[in-house]
Scaffold this motif. Structure first.
Motif, short mmCIF file in Angstrom:
data_model
loop_
_atom_site.label_atom_id
_atom_site.label_comp_id
_atom_site.label_asym_id
_atom_site.label_seq_id
_atom_site.Cartn_x
_atom_site.Cartn_y
_atom_site.Cartn_z
N SER A 28 1.36 -4.17 2.09
CA SER A 28 0.51 -3.09 1.60
C SER A 28 -0.05 -3.38 0.21
O SER A 28 0.66 -3.95 -0.64
CB SER A 28 1.31 -1.78 1.57
OG SER A 28 0.58 -0.72 1.00
N PRO A 39 -6.16 4.30 8.20
CA PRO A 39 -5.85 4.51 6.79
C PRO A 39 -4.49 3.90 6.44
O PRO A 39 -3.56 3.92 7.26
CB PRO A 39 -5.82 6.03 6.65
CG PRO A 39 -6.63 6.54 7.79
CD PRO A 39 -6.41 5.57 8.91
N LEU A 40 -4.40 3.38 5.23
CA LEU A 40 -3.16 2.76 4.79
C LEU A 40 -1.99 3.73 4.86
O LEU A 40 -0.87 3.35 5.21
CB LEU A 40 -3.32 2.23 3.37
CG LEU A 40 -2.10 1.54 2.75
CD1 LEU A 40 -1.69 0.33 3.58
CD2 LEU A 40 -2.40 1.12 1.33
N SER A 41 -2.23 5.00 4.55
CA SER A 41 -1.15 5.99 4.58
C SER A 41 -0.54 6.11 5.97
O SER A 41 0.68 6.24 6.13
CB SER A 41 -1.66 7.35 4.11
OG SER A 41 -2.73 7.79 4.94
N GLU A 42 -1.39 6.02 7.00
CA GLU A 42 -0.88 6.11 8.37
C GLU A 42 -0.10 4.86 8.74
O GLU A 42 0.94 4.92 9.40
CB GLU A 42 -2.03 6.32 9.35
CG GLU A 42 -1.55 6.47 10.80
CD GLU A 42 -2.65 6.85 11.76
OE1 GLU A 42 -2.44 6.69 12.98
OE2 GLU A 42 -3.72 7.30 11.30
N ARG A 68 1.55 2.94 6.69
CA ARG A 68 2.83 2.98 5.99
C ARG A 68 3.81 3.90 6.71
O ARG A 68 5.01 3.61 6.81
CB ARG A 68 2.64 3.46 4.55
CG ARG A 68 1.90 2.46 3.66
CD ARG A 68 1.71 3.02 2.25
NE ARG A 68 2.98 3.15 1.55
CZ ARG A 68 3.47 2.23 0.72
NH1 ARG A 68 2.79 1.12 0.48
NH2 ARG A 68 4.62 2.42 0.12
N ALA A 69 3.32 5.01 7.24
CA ALA A 69 4.18 5.95 7.94
C ALA A 69 4.71 5.38 9.25
O ALA A 69 5.82 5.71 9.69
CB ALA A 69 3.42 7.25 8.21
N ASP A 77 5.25 -4.21 -0.78
CA ASP A 77 4.20 -3.88 -1.73
C ASP A 77 3.72 -5.16 -2.43
O ASP A 77 4.50 -5.88 -3.02
CB ASP A 77 4.73 -2.88 -2.77
CG ASP A 77 3.63 -2.28 -3.62
OD1 ASP A 77 2.78 -3.04 -4.13
OD2 ASP A 77 3.62 -1.05 -3.78
#
Length: 217
Positions: A132, A162-165, A167-168, A175
């Motif tokens: 990420s 999206p990056l947030s999805e 990561r989840a 990182d």
């Protein structure tokens, strides 16, 4: 043999992680390399693509992948036509390579797939490791690496989840906002954790058991 997945966005650093793990002795299959192989000069896959999309895509005996990408990018129907040709061949080749690794006694292998989540492949490749990086840094690195226009890069990033999805949905996140040495240290920690989870001694890849306690962000 146990198999897990590695993914990340454009210029996230996943290829650097894959290269580092290969140096440690872990087999890592590159899905992009497999995709190039199934349409290599003289292949049946190349013939199928040319029949479907036109012989003008042949340049010096090889597929003009950049032009093919330009034609299918943003066109769902065209992309599906291409994937109907390439994906079964890529999957067959991936399975063949994994069988070869298992036959030689490898206990663990990794498959590097840029669009792993977009193609809903995580169930078959658990645990999934995500490399990420914030979008601003991603754009900066991609411009430096590829020389592409910012608008083109943003369009490519926008075409991904999206990056947030991501990561989840990932099991482990590395990182990559720091130095290359920091990335390697975080990669080692995650690899050690994957080994412990899947019952493979971390020492096989030159990692002490305590490496799993290292940071990933």
């Amino acid at each position: 043999m146990r198999v897990f997945g590695l993914t990340g966005g454009i210029a996230s650093g996943k290829s650097s992680v894959a290269a580092h793990w290969r140096r440690r002795g872990l087999p890592v299959l590159d899905a992009d390399a497999l995709a190039r192989e199934v349409v290599a000069p003289g292949s049946e896959g190349l013939s199928a693509v040319l029949r479907e999309f036109g012989g003008d895509l042949l340049e010096d005996g090889a597929l003009n992948r950049k032009e093919l990408g330009r034609r299918v990018f943003g066109d769902t129907d065209q992309l599906r036509r291409l994937e109907s040709i390439t994906h079964p061949r890529i999957e067959a080749l991936r399975r063949e390579r994994l069988r070869e690794l298992e036959a030689r006694g490898e206990p663990l292998a990794c498959v590097e797939i840029p669009l792993l989540f977009e193609k809903n492949m995580e169930a078959a490749l658990r645990p999934v490791v995500l490399v990420s990086v914030p979008e601003a840094l991603q754009l900066e690195r991609a411009r430096h690496r590829d020389g592409a226009a910012p608008a083109d890069l943003q369009a490519r990033i926008a075409a991904q989840l999206p990056l947030s999805e991501k990561r989840a949905r990932a099991d482990h996140v590395i990182d990559n906002r720091g130095t290359l040495d920091e990335l390697y240290a975080r990669s080692d920690a995650v690899l050690a954790r994957v080994c412990q989870l899947l019952g493979v001694p971390p020492a096989r890849y030159g990692l002490p058991p305590e490496a799993a306690a290292g940071p990933t962000s």
